[in-house]
Design a protein around this motif. Structure first.
Motif, PDB file in Angstrom:
ATOM      1  N   ASP A 278      -2.347  -1.567   8.580  1.00 49.29           N
ATOM      2  CA  ASP A 278      -3.612  -1.022   8.084  1.00 49.29           C
ATOM      3  C   ASP A 278      -4.351  -0.437   9.373  1.00 49.29           C
ATOM      4  O   ASP A 278      -4.197  -0.856  10.586  1.00 49.29           O
ATOM      5  CB  ASP A 278      -4.533  -1.988   7.642  1.00 49.29           C
ATOM      6  CG  ASP A 278      -5.918  -1.352   7.266  1.00 49.29           C
ATOM      7  OD1 ASP A 278      -5.893  -0.688   6.220  1.00 49.29           O
ATOM      8  OD2 ASP A 278      -6.840  -1.396   7.939  1.00 49.29           O
TER       9      ASP A 278
ATOM     10  N   GLU B 227       0.914  -1.202   0.018  1.00 46.43           N
ATOM     11  CA  GLU B 227      -0.107  -0.030   0.068  1.00 46.43           C
ATOM     12  C   GLU B 227       0.954   1.244   0.140  1.00 46.43           C
ATOM     13  O   GLU B 227       0.462   2.230  -0.498  1.00 46.43           O
ATOM     14  CB  GLU B 227      -0.907  -0.072   1.190  1.00 46.43           C
ATOM     15  CG  GLU B 227      -1.695   1.377   1.388  1.00 46.43           C
ATOM     16  CD  GLU B 227      -2.889   1.208   2.290  1.00 46.43           C
ATOM     17  OE1 GLU B 227      -3.198   0.330   2.758  1.00 46.43           O
ATOM     18  OE2 GLU B 227      -2.900   2.430   3.008  1.00 46.43           O
TER      19      GLU B 227
ATOM     20  N   ARG C 158      -8.777  -1.376  -0.552  1.00 47.05           N
ATOM     21  CA  ARG C 158      -8.277  -1.594  -1.976  1.00 47.05           C
ATOM     22  C   ARG C 158      -8.382  -3.022  -2.099  1.00 47.05           C
ATOM     23  O   ARG C 158      -8.398  -3.969  -1.235  1.00 47.05           O
ATOM     24  CB  ARG C 158      -6.697  -1.387  -1.699  1.00 47.05           C
ATOM     25  CG  ARG C 158      -6.326  -0.088  -1.693  1.00 47.05           C
ATOM     26  CD  ARG C 158      -6.587   0.718  -0.341  1.00 47.05           C
ATOM     27  NE  ARG C 158      -6.208   1.981  -0.348  1.00 47.05           N
ATOM     28  CZ  ARG C 158      -6.270   2.774   1.003  1.00 47.05           C
ATOM     29  NH1 ARG C 158      -6.968   1.975   1.845  1.00 47.05           N
ATOM     30  NH2 ARG C 158      -5.453   3.823   1.217  1.00 47.05           N
TER      31      ARG C 158
ATOM     32  N   ASP D 261      -0.500  -4.869   3.100  1.00 46.77           N
ATOM     33  CA  ASP D 261      -0.750  -3.595   3.651  1.00 46.77           C
ATOM     34  C   ASP D 261       0.154  -3.545   4.913  1.00 46.77           C
ATOM     35  O   ASP D 261      -0.291  -4.296   5.817  1.00 46.77           O
ATOM     36  CB  ASP D 261      -2.040  -3.276   3.612  1.00 46.77           C
ATOM     37  CG  ASP D 261      -2.415  -2.196   4.457  1.00 46.77           C
ATOM     38  OD1 ASP D 261      -1.634  -1.216   4.752  1.00 46.77           O
ATOM     39  OD2 ASP D 261      -3.681  -1.653   4.344  1.00 46.77           O
TER      40      ASP D 261
ATOM     41  N   GLU E 176      -6.053  -5.685   0.569  1.00 44.89           N
ATOM     42  CA  GLU E 176      -6.894  -5.540   1.809  1.00 44.89           C
ATOM     43  C   GLU E 176      -8.099  -6.365   1.392  1.00 44.89           C
ATOM     44  O   GLU E 176      -8.603  -7.475   2.132  1.00 44.89           O
ATOM     45  CB  GLU E 176      -7.519  -4.039   1.963  1.00 44.89           C
ATOM     46  CG  GLU E 176      -6.046  -3.028   2.299  1.00 44.89           C
ATOM     47  CD  GLU E 176      -6.685  -1.889   2.681  1.00 44.89           C
ATOM     48  OE1 GLU E 176      -6.147  -1.152   3.490  1.00 44.89           O
ATOM     49  OE2 GLU E 176      -7.551  -1.153   2.040  1.00 44.89           O
TER      50      GLU E 176
HETATM   51 MG    MG Z   1      -4.818  -0.060   4.541  1.00 45.85          MG
END
Ligand code: MG
Ligand code: AHM
Length: 337
Positions: free
Chosen positions: A120, A95, A278, A117, A282
Motif C-alpha cells: 500500500d 488489491e 478499500r 494489500d 485496507e
Molecule cells: Mg492500497
C-alpha cells in the motif's frame, strides 16, 4: 543491564498465542509465520529499491485503474508464493487481482481465506517514503473446497487475525488475533522480527494530531468541513488547535495514529462518494487493530467492523484512531443528514 539472551521472536509469540486457544491446530499460526517471512523478503527488496532496477512502473494498470509499480508486482508474488502451497488457505484476495485468487489444484486447500494489500502507498516508493503490507485472515464459511466469493465477503468482525508490515526507518510487523495488539521490529542482522511493542494501546490522552488530505477540502460535505475547522481551531473552538500530519501512505499514517493517538480520515467527497480506501483489505484489518488497542474506526456513521462488503474491492469513507475523535467526527457528519 538488559538481557540480550531473552528476546521474543514473532514465531515464539505466535506459538504462545496459539497455546491460549486449546482447539488450535497450528494451521492458523503457520499462516502468520508465512506472512512474517513474506514481510521480510519484501522488506529486503524495498530497502534495496534505490540500488536495483526495481523502481518505476510496469506500464500496466490494476483492477482499480491505477498504475502498477514493479514492487507491487513483486510483493504480490512473494505473498502468493509464500501461501499457495501450504494447504491452509482455500483462496486469497489481493488489491492487485479483480477476482479471488484460487489455490492451484496441485496443492491441497484449507479452511482459511487471506485478504491483503501487498504494497500500500506504492506511489511513494520512488521518494523513499514508508509503505506497507496489510492483511487479514478469515475462516471459510462455504462448503466449497477452494472457496467462493461469499467466503471473502465477510464483515470485519469475523476476522481471526489482522496486521500490517510497515517498511519504514525500520521494518515493523504489527498484528492482532484478538488478544491485544503486538508490534515487532525486524532486526536485519539476524533476520528476525523481535517483540518491541507488546500490548500496544492508543495513548489517552491522545496526541492532538489530525491526518487527512486537505487538498480535497472544497469537495467535502459541510459536516466534514466543520469537523476539520473545529480541529484546526478556526471555527470558534476553545483551546489550541490540532496539528496536521499527513504522509499519504495509509500504513504509515495509521502506525503513527496507533502509537501517538489522534485521528486519520479519508472521507467521501463530491468526486469520490465512497472515499478511496478499500473496506476488505485496507479499512477492516486496521479497524480491528484500532479497536483492540482501545480506539475506533468508522465510515462516518457505522463501525467499519460491522460493514459487510458487497464487492471485493468496495471502497469506504474511513475514520480511525482515538475513540473520542472518531465519535466526534460522527457527530459532525450526522449534521449532513
Ligand atoms: Mg492500497
Ligand atoms: P494505493 O492502495 O493505490 O497505494 O492507494 C492507497 C493510498 C493510501 O496509502 C493513502 O492513504 C492514500 O492512497 C492517499 O491518497 P491521496 O493521495 O488521495 O491522499
Amino acid at each position: 543491564m538488559k538481557d540480550d539472551t531473552h528476546v521474543v521472536t514473532i514465531d515464539r509469540h505466535i506459538i504462545d498465542q496459539e497455546r491460549l486457544q486449546p482447539e488450535a491446530t497450528g494451521a492458523f499460526s503457520s499462516i502468520l509465520t508465512d506472512i512474517a517471512l513474506a514481510g521480510k523478503i519484501i522488506s529486503h527488496k524495498v530497502n534495496m529499491a534505490g540500488l536495483m532496477d526495481v523502481l518505476g512502473r510496469t506500464g500496466d494498470t490494476n483492477v482499480q485503474g491505477e498504475r502498477v509499480e514493479k514492487l507491487d508486482v513483486f510483493a504480490q508474488e512473494v505473498i502468493y508464493r509464500a501461501m499457495d502451497h501450504t494447504g491452509h488457505l482455500c483462496c486469497m484476495v489481493s488489491e492487485e487481482h479483480p477476482e479471488p485468487i484460487p489455490i492451484p489444484e496441485k496443492f491441497p486447500a484449507g479452511p482459511y481465506v487471506l485478504v491483503f494489500d501487498p504494497l500500500d502507498g506504492s506511489s511513494n516508493i520512488d521518494v523513499n517514503v514508508s509503505i506497507g503490507t496489510i492483511f487479514a485472515i478469515y475462516r471459510k464459511v462455504s462448503n466449497e473446497e477452494r472457496g467462493t466469493e461469499a467466503d471473502c465477503l465477510q464483515a470485519g468482525r469475523k476476522q481471526l487475525g489482522a496486521g500490517y508490515v510497515v517498511y519504514g526507518s525500520s521494518t515493523m510487523l504489527v498484528y492482532t488475533t484478538g488478544s491485544g495488539v503486538h508490534g515487532f521490529t525486524l532486526d536485519p542482522s539476524i533476520g528476525e522480527f523481535i517483540l518491541s511493542h507488546p500490548n500496544i494501546r492508543i495513548p489517552d490522552p491522545p496526541a492532538r494530531y489530525y491526518s487527512v488530505n486537505e487538498a480535497y477540502y472544497s469537495r467535502w460535505s459541510p459536516g466534514q468541513k466543520r469537523f476539520v475547522d473545529r480541529l484546526r481551531g478556526t471555527n470558534g473552538a476553545s483551546g489550541p488547535g490540532f496539528s496536521s500530519r499527513y504522509i499519504g501512505s495509509l500504513v504509515s499514517d495509521f502506525h503513527r495514529t496507533l502509537l501517538k493517538g489522534g485521528i486519520f480520515m479519508y472521507p467521501s467527497d463530491e468526486r469520490n462518494p465512497s472515499g478511496k480506501l478499500r473496506l476488505l483489505y485496507e479499512a477492516s484489518p486496521l479497524a480491528w487493530i484500532a479497536e483492540e488497542a482501545g480506539g475506533r474506526a468508522s465510515d462516518g456513521r457505522r463501525d467499519i467492523l460491522d460493514l459487510v462488503p458487497e464487492e471485493l474491492h468496495q471502497r469506504t469513507p474511513f475514520y480511525i484512531g482515538s475513540t473520542e475523535l472518531v465519535s466526534l467526527a460522527e457527530e459532525y457528519l450526522s449534521e449532513d443528514g
